[in-house]
Design a protein around this motif. Structure first.
Motif, PDB file in Angstrom:
ATOM      1  N   VAL A  52      94.423   1.814  29.024  1.00  0.00           N
ATOM      2  CA  VAL A  52      93.931   3.200  28.954  1.00  0.00           C
ATOM      3  C   VAL A  52      93.852   3.722  27.523  1.00  0.00           C
ATOM      4  O   VAL A  52      93.172   4.700  27.258  1.00  0.00           O
ATOM      5  N   ARG A  53      94.588   3.086  26.622  1.00  0.00           N
ATOM      6  CA  ARG A  53      94.556   3.608  25.250  1.00  0.00           C
ATOM      7  C   ARG A  53      94.864   2.541  24.208  1.00  0.00           C
ATOM      8  O   ARG A  53      95.868   1.834  24.321  1.00  0.00           O
ATOM      9  N   LYS A  80     106.252   6.098  33.962  1.00  0.00           N
ATOM     10  CA  LYS A  80     106.325   5.909  35.416  1.00  0.00           C
ATOM     11  C   LYS A  80     105.277   4.871  35.864  1.00  0.00           C
ATOM     12  O   LYS A  80     105.576   3.946  36.605  1.00  0.00           O
ATOM     13  N   LYS A  81     104.050   5.069  35.364  1.00  0.00           N
ATOM     14  CA  LYS A  81     102.964   4.151  35.744  1.00  0.00           C
ATOM     15  C   LYS A  81     102.389   3.443  34.524  1.00  0.00           C
ATOM     16  O   LYS A  81     101.418   2.706  34.640  1.00  0.00           O
ATOM     17  N   SER A  82     102.957   3.706  33.364  1.00  0.00           N
ATOM     18  CA  SER A  82     102.388   3.152  32.126  1.00  0.00           C
ATOM     19  C   SER A  82     103.326   2.148  31.461  1.00  0.00           C
ATOM     20  O   SER A  82     104.543   2.175  31.655  1.00  0.00           O
ATOM     21  N   THR A 104      98.356   1.099  25.320  1.00  0.00           N
ATOM     22  CA  THR A 104      98.975   1.556  26.572  1.00  0.00           C
ATOM     23  C   THR A 104      98.166   1.067  27.774  1.00  0.00           C
ATOM     24  O   THR A 104      96.932   1.137  27.775  1.00  0.00           O
ATOM     25  N   VAL A 106      98.082   0.872  32.276  1.00  0.00           N
ATOM     26  CA  VAL A 106      98.539   1.547  33.497  1.00  0.00           C
ATOM     27  C   VAL A 106      98.514   0.530  34.636  1.00  0.00           C
ATOM     28  O   VAL A 106      97.620  -0.333  34.685  1.00  0.00           O
ATOM     29  N   GLY A 112      92.162   0.437  42.297  1.00  0.00           N
ATOM     30  CA  GLY A 112      92.127   1.049  40.962  1.00  0.00           C
ATOM     31  C   GLY A 112      92.954   2.323  40.861  1.00  0.00           C
ATOM     32  O   GLY A 112      92.898   3.044  39.864  1.00  0.00           O
ATOM     33  N   PRO A 114      96.339   4.370  40.249  1.00  0.00           N
ATOM     34  CA  PRO A 114      97.603   4.105  39.549  1.00  0.00           C
ATOM     35  C   PRO A 114      98.802   4.167  40.492  1.00  0.00           C
ATOM     36  O   PRO A 114      98.813   4.980  41.408  1.00  0.00           O
ATOM     37  N   LYS A 140     103.042   9.487  23.070  1.00  0.00           N
ATOM     38  CA  LYS A 140     102.906  10.008  24.438  1.00  0.00           C
ATOM     39  C   LYS A 140     102.967  11.532  24.431  1.00  0.00           C
ATOM     40  O   LYS A 140     102.183  12.188  25.102  1.00  0.00           O
TER      41      LYS A 140
HETATM   42  C1  LIG Z   1      93.880   3.798  34.739  1.00  0.00           C
HETATM   43  C2  LIG Z   1      93.372   5.074  35.420  1.00  0.00           C
HETATM   44  C3  LIG Z   1      93.204   4.808  36.919  1.00  0.00           C
HETATM   45  C4  LIG Z   1      94.483   6.108  35.202  1.00  0.00           C
HETATM   46  O1  LIG Z   1      94.088   7.282  35.830  1.00  0.00           O
HETATM   47  P1  LIG Z   1      94.847   8.656  35.520  1.00  0.00           P
HETATM   48  O2  LIG Z   1      94.284   9.662  36.450  1.00  0.00           O
HETATM   49  O3  LIG Z   1      94.861   8.948  34.074  1.00  0.00           O
HETATM   50  O4  LIG Z   1      96.326   8.294  35.980  1.00  0.00           O
HETATM   51  P2  LIG Z   1      97.607   9.191  35.875  1.00  0.00           P
HETATM   52  O5  LIG Z   1      97.277  10.588  35.476  1.00  0.00           O
HETATM   53  O6  LIG Z   1      98.389   8.978  37.147  1.00  0.00           O
HETATM   54  O7  LIG Z   1      98.401   8.561  34.637  1.00  0.00           O
HETATM   55  C5  LIG Z   1      99.075   7.331  34.766  1.00  0.00           C
HETATM   56  C6  LIG Z   1      99.813   7.052  33.493  1.00  0.00           C
HETATM   57  O8  LIG Z   1      98.873   6.679  32.494  1.00  0.00           O
HETATM   58  C7  LIG Z   1      99.043   7.471  31.337  1.00  0.00           C
HETATM   59  N1  LIG Z   1      97.728   7.619  30.735  1.00  0.00           N
HETATM   60  C8  LIG Z   1      96.571   7.880  31.369  1.00  0.00           C
HETATM   61  N2  LIG Z   1      95.576   7.929  30.465  1.00  0.00           N
HETATM   62  C9  LIG Z   1      96.137   7.693  29.256  1.00  0.00           C
HETATM   63  C10 LIG Z   1      95.639   7.623  27.940  1.00  0.00           C
HETATM   64  N3  LIG Z   1      94.351   7.796  27.659  1.00  0.00           N
HETATM   65  N4  LIG Z   1      96.500   7.357  26.937  1.00  0.00           N
HETATM   66  C11 LIG Z   1      97.807   7.159  27.184  1.00  0.00           C
HETATM   67  N5  LIG Z   1      98.340   7.218  28.407  1.00  0.00           N
HETATM   68  C12 LIG Z   1      97.507   7.487  29.433  1.00  0.00           C
HETATM   69  C13 LIG Z   1      99.643   8.777  31.860  1.00  0.00           C
HETATM   70  O9  LIG Z   1     100.313   9.460  30.823  1.00  0.00           O
HETATM   71  C14 LIG Z   1     100.576   8.235  32.915  1.00  0.00           C
HETATM   72  O10 LIG Z   1     101.702   7.723  32.269  1.00  0.00           O
HETATM   73  P3  LIG Z   1     103.178   7.744  32.951  1.00  0.00           P
HETATM   74  O11 LIG Z   1     103.064   7.183  34.308  1.00  0.00           O
HETATM   75  O12 LIG Z   1     103.977   6.904  32.036  1.00  0.00           O
HETATM   76  O13 LIG Z   1     103.617   9.166  32.939  1.00  0.00           O
HETATM   77  C15 LIG Z   1      92.031   5.578  34.845  1.00  0.00           C
HETATM   78  O14 LIG Z   1      92.277   6.196  33.584  1.00  0.00           O
HETATM   79  C16 LIG Z   1      91.027   4.444  34.643  1.00  0.00           C
HETATM   80  O15 LIG Z   1      90.555   3.859  35.614  1.00  0.00           O
HETATM   81  N6  LIG Z   1      90.703   4.146  33.375  1.00  0.00           N
HETATM   82  C17 LIG Z   1      89.803   3.039  33.043  1.00  0.00           C
HETATM   83  C18 LIG Z   1      90.645   1.786  32.774  1.00  0.00           C
HETATM   84  C19 LIG Z   1      89.771   0.645  32.297  1.00  0.00           C
HETATM   85  O16 LIG Z   1      88.730   0.382  32.839  1.00  0.00           O
HETATM   86  N7  LIG Z   1      90.255  -0.022  31.258  1.00  0.00           N
HETATM   87  C20 LIG Z   1      89.511  -1.072  30.624  1.00  0.00           C
HETATM   88  C21 LIG Z   1      89.076  -0.573  29.291  1.00  0.00           C
HETATM   89  S1  LIG Z   1      87.410  -0.873  28.959  1.00  0.00           S
END
Ligand SMILES: CC(C)(COP(=O)(O)OP(=O)(O)OC[C@H]1O[C@@H](n2cnc3c(N)ncnc32)[C@H](O)[C@@H]1OP(=O)(O)O)[C@@H](O)C(=O)NCCC(=O)NCCS
Length: 143
Positions: A52-53, A80-82, A104, A106, A112, A114, A140
Motif C-alpha cells: 500500500v505504500r 493490526k492489518k499492516s 508497508t 496489508v 482483496g 483487509p 504511520k
Molecule cells: C490494501 C487495501 C485493500 C487496503 O484498504 P484500506 O481500506 O486502506 O484498508 P484499511 O483502512 O482497513 O487499512 C488497513 C491497514 O493498512 C494501512 N494502510 C492503508 N493504506 C495505507 C497507506 N497508503 N500507507 C500506509 N498504510 C496504509 C492502514 O493504516 C491499516 O493499518 P493497520 O491495520 O496497521 O492499522 C487497498 O488499499 C488496496 O486494495 N490497495 C491496492 C493494493 C495494490 O494493488 N497494491 C499493489 C501496488 S501496485
C-alpha cells in the motif's frame, strides 16, 4: 525470532540509467522486493500480501556496473492489518548504506478485503530494532 532478510545482486548493463549508474527504478524494485520477502517470511502466505505504500527512499551514493549490492531488510512495525518493513542497501561491502527505504503491506483475503493478521512484535524485538520501529511509527502517525 524475526530474522533479517539478505539478498545479493550484481549490477548489470540493463540496470543502469542514462548516466551509467544504477537506475533508481531498478533499485526501488529490488528494495520493495526485499521488504516483501521480509513480510512473506513472517506471514507465510504471499498471496495475502499487497503493497500500500512505498515510503520515501533516500539514494545517498551511486553504484555502477559490476558492483555487488547487498540488501538487508527486516520487519519494522506490525499494525493490526499492516506490515511495515525497512531496508538498507550496501554496495561492495561498504559499511554505510547507499540506499534506505521502507514499504508497508496489508494482509488481504481472497476477495482483496483487509484482515487482521493477529501478529505482534515482542518487546525484545522492538528494543533491538528501536530505530526503525520509531521511524515506522512516525510514518504511520504522519498519514
Ligand atoms: C490494501 C487495501 C485493500 C487496503 O484498504 P484500506 O481500506 O486502506 O484498508 P484499511 O483502512 O482497513 O487499512 C488497513 C491497514 O493498512 C494501512 N494502510 C492503508 N493504506 C495505507 C497507506 N497508503 N500507507 C500506509 N498504510 C496504509 C492502514 O493504516 C491499516 O493499518 P493497520 O491495520 O496497521 O492499522 C487497498 O488499499 C488496496 O486494495 N490497495 C491496492 C493494493 C495494490 O494493488 N497494491 C499493489 C501496488 S501496485
Amino acid at each position: 525470532m524475526i530474522e533479517e532478510t539478505k539478498i545479493s545482486r550484481i549490477i548489470k548493463s540493463e540496470d543502469l540509467n542514462h548516466h551509467g549508474t544504477l537506475f533508481a527504478g531498478r533499485m526501488s524494485e529490488w528494495l520493495v522486493e526485499g521488504c516483501l520477502i521480509a513480510a512473506i517470511k513472517l506471514l507465510g502466505r504471499p498471496e495475502d500480501i499487497v503493497c500500500v505504500r512505498i515510503h520515501g527512499m533516500d539514494f545517498v551514493r551511486p553504484a555502477t556496473k559490476g558492483d555487488i549490492v547487498e540488501l538487508k531488510t527486516r520487519v519494522a512495525l506490525l499494525g493490526k492489518k499492516s506490515i511495515t518493513a525497512y531496508g538498507k542497501v550496501f554496495v561492495n561491502e561498504n559499511r554505510i548504506p547507499s540506499v534506505t527505504g521502507m514499504t508497508t503491506f496489508v494482509t488481504v483475503d481472497k476477495s482483496g478485503k483487509p484482515y487482521a493478521h493477529g501478529m505482534s512484535l515482542s518487546e525484545e524485538y522492538i528494543r533491538e530494532n528501536e530505530e526503525i520501529y520509531k521511524m515506522a511509527i512516525k510514518a504511520k502517525n504522519q498519514r
